[in-house]
Design a protein around this motif. Sequence first.
Motif, PDB file in Angstrom:
ATOM      1  N   GLU A 500      55.144  -1.787 -26.135  1.00  0.00           N
ATOM      2  CA  GLU A 500      56.119  -0.707 -25.945  1.00  0.00           C
ATOM      3  C   GLU A 500      55.861   0.451 -26.908  1.00  0.00           C
ATOM      4  OE1 GLU A 500      59.962  -3.150 -24.104  1.00  0.00           O
ATOM      5  OE2 GLU A 500      59.660  -3.070 -26.264  1.00  0.00           O
ATOM      6  N   LYS A 503      52.456   2.110 -26.097  1.00  0.00           N
ATOM      7  CA  LYS A 503      52.557   2.967 -24.915  1.00  0.00           C
ATOM      8  C   LYS A 503      53.023   4.366 -25.302  1.00  0.00           C
ATOM      9  CE  LYS A 503      53.651   0.411 -20.833  1.00  0.00           C
ATOM     10  NZ  LYS A 503      54.669  -0.197 -19.979  1.00  0.00           N
ATOM     11  N   LYS A 504      53.981   4.417 -26.237  1.00  0.00           N
ATOM     12  CA  LYS A 504      54.473   5.720 -26.691  1.00  0.00           C
ATOM     13  C   LYS A 504      53.343   6.509 -27.339  1.00  0.00           C
ATOM     14  CE  LYS A 504      59.102   3.993 -27.787  1.00  0.00           C
ATOM     15  NZ  LYS A 504      59.998   3.689 -28.881  1.00  0.00           N
ATOM     16  N   LYS A 507      51.058   7.891 -24.684  1.00  0.00           N
ATOM     17  CA  LYS A 507      51.605   9.060 -23.988  1.00  0.00           C
ATOM     18  C   LYS A 507      51.394  10.318 -24.832  1.00  0.00           C
ATOM     19  CE  LYS A 507      55.389  10.623 -21.120  1.00  0.00           C
ATOM     20  NZ  LYS A 507      54.818  11.952 -21.205  1.00  0.00           N
ATOM     21  N   LEU A 532      55.701   7.341 -35.238  1.00  0.00           N
ATOM     22  CA  LEU A 532      55.484   6.138 -34.426  1.00  0.00           C
ATOM     23  C   LEU A 532      54.932   5.006 -35.283  1.00  0.00           C
ATOM     24  CD1 LEU A 532      53.955   7.566 -31.126  1.00  0.00           C
ATOM     25  CD2 LEU A 532      56.165   6.440 -31.408  1.00  0.00           C
TER      26      LEU A 532
END
Lengths: 637, 218, 246
Positions: A500, A503-504, A507, A532
């Motif tokens: 999760e 994935k950020k 992106k 992040l």
Amino acid sequence: MALNSKIPEGPIQQKWDNHKFNMKLVNAANKRKYSVIVVGTGLAGASAAASLAELGYNVISMCYHESPRRAHSIAAQGGINAPKNYKNDGDSIWRLFYDTVKGGDYRAREANVYRLAQVSGNIIDQCVAQGVPFGREYGGLLDNRSFGGAQVSRTFYARGQTGQQLLLGAYSALSRQIKKGSVKFFGRREMLDLVLIDGQARGVVARNLETGTLESFAADAVILATGGYGNVFYLATLAKYSNGTAIWKAHKKGAFFGNPCFTQIHPTCIPLSSDYQSKLTLMSESLRNDGRIWVPKKQGDKRNPKDIPEEERDYYLERMYPSFGNLVPRDVASRRAKEMCDKGFGVGSTGLAVYLDFADTIKRNGKEWVEEKYGNLFDMYHEITAENAYETPMRIYPAVHYTMGGLWVDYNLMTTIPGLYTIGEANFSDHGANRLGASALMQGLADGYFIIPYTIGDYLASAKFTKVKTDDAMFKESEKNINANINKLLSIKGKQTVDEIHKKLGKVMYDYCGMARNLAGLKKALEIIPQLRKEFYEDVMVPGSADNFNPELEKALRAADYFEIAELMVTDAIHREESCGGHLREEYQTEDGEAKRNDDKFSYVSAWEYKGNGMNWELHKEPLTFENVKQATRSYK
Amino acid sequence: MRAFIDFYNSSVGKKLIVGLTGLLLISYLVIHLFGNLLIFRADGGEAFDTYAEVLPQIVVIRIIEIGLFLLFILHIITAAYTWILNKAARGDAYKIQKKNETSKVTSRTMFLTGSIVFIFLVVHMRQFWFNSRYEATEGYSMFEVVRATFSNPVYGAFYIVAMFLLGFHLKHGFQSACQTFGIRTKNYVSFIDLIGIVVWLLIPLGFASMPLYFLLYF
Amino acid sequence: MNFTLKIWRQQNRTSKGKFIEYQAINISPDMSFLEMLDAVNRDLTKKSEDNIAFDHDCREGICGSCGLFINGRAHGPQRGVTTCELRMRHFVDGTTITVEPWRSRAFPVIKDLVVDRTAFERIIQAGGYVSVDTGSAPEASSIPVPKANADEAMDAAACIGCGACAAACKNSSPMLFLSAKVSQFALLPQGNAERRIRVQQMVKQMDEDGFGLCSNTYACEVECPKKISVVHIARMNREFLRAKFL
């Protein structure tokens, strides 16, 4: 520390031969006194390990798979280049060299590329002798196909599985040496640290993925052949477990990182269809030989492609690049596809796809012909999308596929750490800012079969070695640090899975450091990435324990490095104020949207030195001089 | 001898032995069937009796008989041995395994059909071969024994069922032996399947026709 | 779509395993089987439970890492696909799916659905190569190979070494795997010099690893994700005979 690329003197055609003659040799009987660790067993790693063992060195080979044959080289589909000129179409070493330097947008080192072109013919010889079943003509001789970025047919192929066949060839050579005992192979081992003693690379610490124990390996030199770091983007065509950990650990121990922002986005991938998707699937670029790429001329046209008449279709690559048409290099094809979609011409439910149409070819040559050539790709497309590409055009969209950047190496493929070599995709060396199709296999095998076996001998023959054992303090220290890191990750017990958060990050990287980049976006990425990273260390949940097979822990260890690699990629992308190859800065482009290089200011390799204390780097520049290929604006029109 | 032991110890070697003995046994069945078809001659069993009487007196036949016996033993022991090895190779069994979707029932039941055919063989030998060879008295008529036996519905039915299973066994066995000998290549698959029909269908049918004949007409 | 999963869980090589039930909820028909397992694992992670371990990597059907026994079939019910390529649209909504690791004495379970397939490594090491040192190769075009042979060799060489053949075989025999390699080299002139020794050594190694004997049920051909034909087994047998007797 000044960079020394150690390019040999002399005219480019003679550099490698001169160098081979000038290098010191290790006497045959002495070779068995030296040991070398090869991490990774893809094309580069397997071929290097096998070749070194054949020479008589003691080789330790390891990979995170159970078997060397599962390395991601196996997924390469299209082919491997060699200027054999079997097609009598005017190919030569010089032309391959020229195409590769030009294809790389003049950001590769001429001497390396020339050597690559020189040995590429030997690779085909070697592979044929190993029993690699290349495609053949009815007369029994080898067939060639054409590929993006070249106007000659020089690509050797084994159906749509060339990477598989070449890897199985190298793997068979490696297996032979394992049986002989000259290679000690360790499967399911992931390298987690590089060990330096007296400034030399003398070993690695790896985690046994089945039992979770840390194991130390000592040797006289270390070769990293661990592939690219494209999984920073989370969604990529790379294997799920392909990772940048080995080169990143080496980087943090002192190896400079070359051109980290040069990423290749491959134009022919199956588009993303929803959020659950775990990876993107590539379809061979060879499809562009016979498929035509188009979008509707009207924005947001949602009609069935079959209902869109010929005159309402925009075959934009053929329109913009009449001489190369659908066979323009990957960076150009990808960028144009993104541009079309950004302008609202995209197709499919997400609008993030363009058509790749075989209707004309099927009409011209028949369905059987297409089936024989591309059947497996059409099957794959059908399995994933449930669409029949013989009847309706394929939808394609670019995806991260390859990283031209990697550890900086000199002409001998040695990093800035003495005794540490990097080969294959893991180094930065041959592709400049953009790699041409069918060149990755060529480079991996060139490095492994025909370059490292020579250059490592020079080092081993001339360096001084102290005796090193795996219970030395440096190994223990390293094991201690790794254990601390693992325990840290296991004890966070946060709320998000590794994927999760990863994935950020992906992106952010696609949005700001992908096919098109600009200063504002990159600066934004540079703000988000540390956040992040912080989020990862505060909120990640890694279940299970460290003392057994734990894929989530493996993922967490790899992802931890991605949050750091990403920062260096963005830093590099910010500093390079020009567009070249896969690095398109929107501020620097010509009126018709072509990349605009700045040769006066940026004709160099950026080599970043890690400075510790969080994420700090110092930039070193290796100037690139072009004595044989004139730097020109790359044109495929 | 060492070479033979090595050969026998290898998996493919054992398979070749089962296949070779199997094929030889099939060729025996063909001869056996042709001889026995004399029973249908409308001469009250005279020709058949003569055949049954003369055959054992030929020395060559007696020698072949011993060879035949050894063939059976080798076939059965080797096949049983591979069956045991194969059981062990699986280790833990699957909870669900849909074998019927991936292979034919004949190929999976070779041990079973073979075992039943073996039982049949023992009974059959006791009934016809052992009797005539060691318990025959003056005026012994093989034809009469056959008639008596096959007219018995229980024995006749047993014989027919056994022939049915033999067909099962041969249906897989014949093409499997061809595969093991490497002659079942792309070009020959359909040819082998054709010959296979003769083997697995006509041979058992031929044998089964005898009890059927006696059951129906006597 | 929703599914009930019955999955084999086993902590390590020595522990005893058992089936445990899980629910897979809100599954899209376009998901691959492994993406469905990812979803189940994500839920487990959120509960801080140890994930279901399974081998995978490329997720495009070529690396040969993945391999699950799904509802009684190797790589699931579809023909010619690996587990990672299998899509959930091939399953009926609301049903129970049983997932087991490859079962073979030669493939011991490492954890959950992950097995140790290094027996295959030993088979290749026993002879699955042409002995040619780097640098000693002649010019590529000096070895002509008839197209038909090259094509058939390629058919055989497409094997990804996933182990489905041995897993599906009732005798746990890896003959399709072994024969694919033998057949590839038997079809090419490069393999000629070592053809006798290759087949004998590879068969010997297969036997030593504890695999079973091929009884020509041809289940392997049905389950092979690369649709490799049993014709290669016939050729391998011929090679064996030839090596022993000719």
